[in-house]
Design a protein around this motif. Structure first.
Motif, PDB file in Angstrom:
ATOM      1  N   ALA A  56       0.708  -1.607  -0.204  1.00 29.78           N
ATOM      2  CA  ALA A  56       0.473   0.103  -0.350  1.00 29.78           C
ATOM      3  C   ALA A  56       0.614   1.268   0.429  1.00 29.78           C
ATOM      4  N   LEU A  57       2.098   1.490   0.975  1.00 26.79           N
ATOM      5  CA  LEU A  57       2.738   2.581   0.770  1.00 26.79           C
ATOM      6  C   LEU A  57       3.676   2.254  -0.096  1.00 26.79           C
ATOM      7  N   CYS A  58       3.968   1.520  -1.211  1.00 23.99           N
ATOM      8  CA  CYS A  58       4.225   1.745  -2.839  1.00 23.99           C
ATOM      9  C   CYS A  58       3.828   2.443  -3.471  1.00 23.99           C
ATOM     10  N   ALA A  59       2.331   1.980  -3.410  1.00 22.34           N
ATOM     11  CA  ALA A  59       1.478   2.013  -4.391  1.00 22.34           C
ATOM     12  C   ALA A  59       0.972   3.167  -4.023  1.00 22.34           C
ATOM     13  N   LYS A  60       0.957   3.593  -2.506  1.00 16.35           N
ATOM     14  CA  LYS A  60       1.067   5.800  -2.964  1.00 16.35           C
ATOM     15  C   LYS A  60       2.133   6.448  -3.141  1.00 16.35           C
ATOM     16  N   THR A  61       2.937   5.984  -2.898  1.00 13.23           N
ATOM     17  CA  THR A  61       3.773   6.524  -4.107  1.00 13.23           C
ATOM     18  C   THR A  61       3.454   7.368  -5.763  1.00 13.23           C
ATOM     19  N   VAL A  62       2.583   6.491  -6.010  1.00 12.23           N
ATOM     20  CA  VAL A  62       1.567   7.329  -7.365  1.00 12.23           C
ATOM     21  C   VAL A  62       0.495   7.454  -7.258  1.00 12.23           C
ATOM     22  N   ILE A  63      -0.481   7.255  -6.071  1.00 15.60           N
ATOM     23  CA  ILE A  63      -1.859   7.881  -5.929  1.00 15.60           C
ATOM     24  C   ILE A  63      -1.752   9.737  -6.742  1.00 15.60           C
ATOM     25  N   HIS A  64      -1.066  10.157  -7.053  1.00 17.79           N
ATOM     26  CA  HIS A  64      -1.182  11.550  -7.285  1.00 17.79           C
ATOM     27  C   HIS A  64      -1.243  11.332  -9.001  1.00 17.79           C
ATOM     28  N   LEU A  65      -1.942  10.487  -9.352  1.00 21.68           N
ATOM     29  CA  LEU A  65      -2.203   9.855 -10.887  1.00 21.68           C
ATOM     30  C   LEU A  65      -3.130   9.363 -11.137  1.00 21.68           C
ATOM     31  N   MET A  66      -3.599   9.420  -9.696  1.00 22.92           N
ATOM     32  CA  MET A  66      -5.114   8.509  -9.973  1.00 22.92           C
ATOM     33  C   MET A  66      -6.275   9.727  -9.695  1.00 22.92           C
ATOM     34  N   LYS A  67      -7.401   9.434 -10.539  1.00 24.26           N
ATOM     35  CA  LYS A  67      -8.634   9.865 -10.638  1.00 24.26           C
ATOM     36  C   LYS A  67      -9.735   9.054  -9.735  1.00 24.26           C
ATOM     37  N   ASP A  68      -9.688   8.269  -9.680  1.00 18.31           N
ATOM     38  CA  ASP A  68     -10.856   7.595  -8.993  1.00 18.31           C
ATOM     39  C   ASP A  68     -11.098   7.268  -7.819  1.00 18.31           C
ATOM     40  N   GLU A  69     -11.604   7.711  -6.865  1.00 16.49           N
ATOM     41  CA  GLU A  69     -11.980   7.931  -5.830  1.00 16.49           C
ATOM     42  C   GLU A  69     -12.043   6.124  -4.871  1.00 16.49           C
ATOM     43  N   SER A  70     -12.289   5.266  -6.072  1.00 15.44           N
ATOM     44  CA  SER A  70     -12.352   4.223  -5.348  1.00 15.44           C
ATOM     45  C   SER A  70     -10.702   3.286  -5.661  1.00 15.44           C
ATOM     46  N   SER A  71     -10.510   3.354  -6.542  1.00 14.56           N
ATOM     47  CA  SER A  71      -9.071   3.420  -6.375  1.00 14.56           C
ATOM     48  C   SER A  71      -8.458   3.928  -5.244  1.00 14.56           C
ATOM     49  N   ILE A  72      -8.700   4.910  -5.003  1.00 15.29           N
ATOM     50  CA  ILE A  72      -7.824   5.865  -3.733  1.00 15.29           C
ATOM     51  C   ILE A  72      -8.081   5.602  -2.933  1.00 15.29           C
ATOM     52  N   TYR A 152       3.932  -3.925 -10.619  1.00 13.70           N
ATOM     53  CA  TYR A 152       4.536  -2.416 -11.000  1.00 13.70           C
ATOM     54  C   TYR A 152       4.550  -1.930 -11.707  1.00 13.70           C
ATOM     55  N   ALA A 153       4.440  -2.265 -12.649  1.00 16.48           N
ATOM     56  CA  ALA A 153       4.407  -2.399 -14.192  1.00 16.48           C
ATOM     57  C   ALA A 153       3.402  -1.143 -15.327  1.00 16.48           C
ATOM     58  N   ALA A 154       2.229  -1.235 -13.866  1.00 12.68           N
ATOM     59  CA  ALA A 154       1.001   0.068 -14.127  1.00 12.68           C
ATOM     60  C   ALA A 154       1.907   1.912 -14.010  1.00 12.68           C
ATOM     61  N   ALA A 155       2.174   1.274 -12.515  1.00  9.49           N
ATOM     62  CA  ALA A 155       3.209   2.429 -11.785  1.00  9.49           C
ATOM     63  C   ALA A 155       4.057   3.264 -12.342  1.00  9.49           C
ATOM     64  N   TYR A 156       5.059   2.076 -13.399  1.00  7.29           N
ATOM     65  CA  TYR A 156       6.409   2.647 -13.682  1.00  7.29           C
ATOM     66  C   TYR A 156       5.670   3.290 -15.696  1.00  7.29           C
ATOM     67  N   TYR A 157       4.539   2.636 -16.434  1.00  7.94           N
ATOM     68  CA  TYR A 157       3.718   2.847 -17.092  1.00  7.94           C
ATOM     69  C   TYR A 157       3.129   4.778 -17.203  1.00  7.94           C
ATOM     70  N   ALA A 158       2.584   5.362 -15.648  1.00  3.53           N
ATOM     71  CA  ALA A 158       1.768   5.943 -15.369  1.00  3.53           C
ATOM     72  C   ALA A 158       3.312   7.209 -15.464  1.00  3.53           C
ATOM     73  N   ALA A 159       4.517   6.552 -14.576  1.00  2.20           N
ATOM     74  CA  ALA A 159       4.945   7.516 -14.774  1.00  2.20           C
ATOM     75  C   ALA A 159       5.674   8.467 -16.408  1.00  2.20           C
ATOM     76  N   ASP A 164      11.656   9.631 -13.534  1.00  2.48           N
ATOM     77  CA  ASP A 164      10.408   9.457 -12.472  1.00  2.48           C
ATOM     78  C   ASP A 164      10.340   7.575 -12.466  1.00  2.48           C
ATOM     79  N   ARG A 165      10.697   6.604 -13.467  1.00  4.77           N
ATOM     80  CA  ARG A 165      10.572   4.864 -13.056  1.00  4.77           C
ATOM     81  C   ARG A 165      11.542   5.071 -12.215  1.00  4.77           C
ATOM     82  N   THR A 166      12.863   5.145 -12.365  1.00  2.00           N
ATOM     83  CA  THR A 166      14.403   5.539 -11.689  1.00  2.00           C
ATOM     84  C   THR A 166      13.867   5.559  -9.955  1.00  2.00           C
ATOM     85  N   LYS A 167      13.550   6.768  -9.557  1.00  3.06           N
ATOM     86  CA  LYS A 167      13.461   7.346  -8.459  1.00  3.06           C
ATOM     87  C   LYS A 167      12.303   6.934  -8.093  1.00  3.06           C
TER      88      LYS A 167
END
Length: 188
Positions: A56-72, A152-159, A164-167
């Motif tokens: 969850a904490l790893c996923a939260k590093t890309v939460i700013h890319l989300m728009k859907d409230e149920s995902s957040i 994590y592929a999803a997060a990296y594609y979103a970056a 940004d992916r490396t960071k």
């Protein structure tokens, strides 16, 4: 020489990186990819709540890319679950809501991409919908008690860029070290 993580069937990239170190402990402390660390932790069978907290904490590093409230909300429930502040029932309910959102976002992305390509429209329109679907996919996996390579592929594609992916990979690796080190060393 076979390394301890090979018997768990982890990705080849993690195995190749492991070969550079004399011990698993050295590998773990030097690993720069949270996705590898989560995969290993899941396959080794660390404590479910600790794993979900790290995830969850790893996923939260890309939460700013989300728009859907149920995902957040799914991230919040997963974190609460990892901290023993949510029940199994709350966790399952959040996973179901995120799964429904994932399906809807994937369908919307497919329709948008199809329409964009059929009209020879700007590729970025279709791409933006695809990123949105990837993010909700990421949210779903963040709360659902499974692991596959798309996490994590999803997060990296979103970056936006490789930098940004490396960071993000390093940031998530540090999260995994903080939360999972004791668990992984007990189980490996």
């Amino acid at each position: 020489m076979e390394y301890e993580i090979e018997k768990y069937g982890v990705c080849e990239g993690a195995i190749e990186f492991r070969r550079k170190f004399n011990s698993f402990e050295e590998f773990w402390e030097s690993c720069h990819r949270g996705d590898w660390m989560l995969e290993i932790s899941y396959k080794v069978g660390v404590d479910k709540r600790k794993f979900m907290l790290a995830k969850a904490l790893c996923a939260k590093t890309v939460i700013h890319l989300m728009k859907d409230e149920s995902s957040i909300k799914a991230f919040d429930i997963a974190e609460r679950y990892g901290n023993c502040l949510a029940t199994d029932e709350e966790f399952k309910k959040a996973a179901a809501a995120a799964a429904a959102q994932k399906a809807a976002a994937a369908e919307a992305a497919q329709k948008a991409a199809s329409a964009a390509y059929s009209r020879y429209a700007d590729y970025s329109t279709a791409s933006n919908y695809a990123v949105s679907a990837d993010c909700s996919d990421f949210a779903y996996y963040a709360v659902y008690d499974t692991f596959d390579d798309s996490d994590y592929a999803a997060a990296y594609y979103a970056a936006a860029a490789a930098d940004d992916r490396t960071k993000n990979q390093l940031e998530t690796a540090n999260i995994c070290r903080e939360i999972l080190t004791i668990e992984i060393l007990k189980n490996i």
